[in-house]
Scaffold this motif. Structure first.
Motif: not given
Length: 144
Positions: A64-75
């Motif tokens: 989730p942290k990488l998703g927020r940093e890269l401004q993309m969804g994560s799962r």
């Protein structure tokens, strides 16, 4: 069976396959004799400490942290995807999270053929992440 034997030389093919299979069984017997108690203990420790609690905790924090940093969804990956060596997704990009501590030991799973994001736990309880493979893949993904 008679049709296969006559049409495709089945008896010979069965014998060849049985010989190859038996050779592999013999190789496994030899490999099993090389396993020591220390190897088993190290594998169990890795399984309990790094494949369960710490590994799942890392996925739940890092993805989730990488998703927020890269401004993309994560799962997180499903159990089926995890069995293929995928830890989760950033957008549509599958990734494999791998502990630097774990990576020094023997590989416990097949290479999934996806970018690997390496991490290590810091003294403060956080994670340091190295993502050279992912950066290269995301750059290629964005340029297409």
């Amino acid at each position: 069976m008679a049709y296969y034997n006559e049409r495709y030389n089945g008896k010979v093919k069965v014998q060849r396959s049985a010989k190859k299979t038996y050779e592999m069984v013999e190789n496994m017997r030899e490999a099993i004799d090389l396993i020591t108690y220390d190897m088993v203990e190290q594998w169990v420790e890795d399984l309990i400490l790094y494949k369960s609690y710490m590994g799942f905790d890392a996925r739940e924090v890092i993805l989730p942290k990488l998703g927020r940093e890269l401004q993309m969804g994560s799962r997180l990956a499903s159990p089926e995807e995890m069995s293929e060596g995928i830890s989760g997704y950033l957008g549509d990009q599958p990734i494999c999270l791998r502990s630097l501590k774990h990576d020094k030991g023997p590989a416990m799973y097949e290479d999934a053929g996806v970018p690997v994001v390496y991490y290590e736990e810091t003294n403060s309880g956080g994670y340091r992440v190295e993502m050279k493979e992912l950066s290269r893949t995301l750059d290629e993904f964005k340029s297409n």
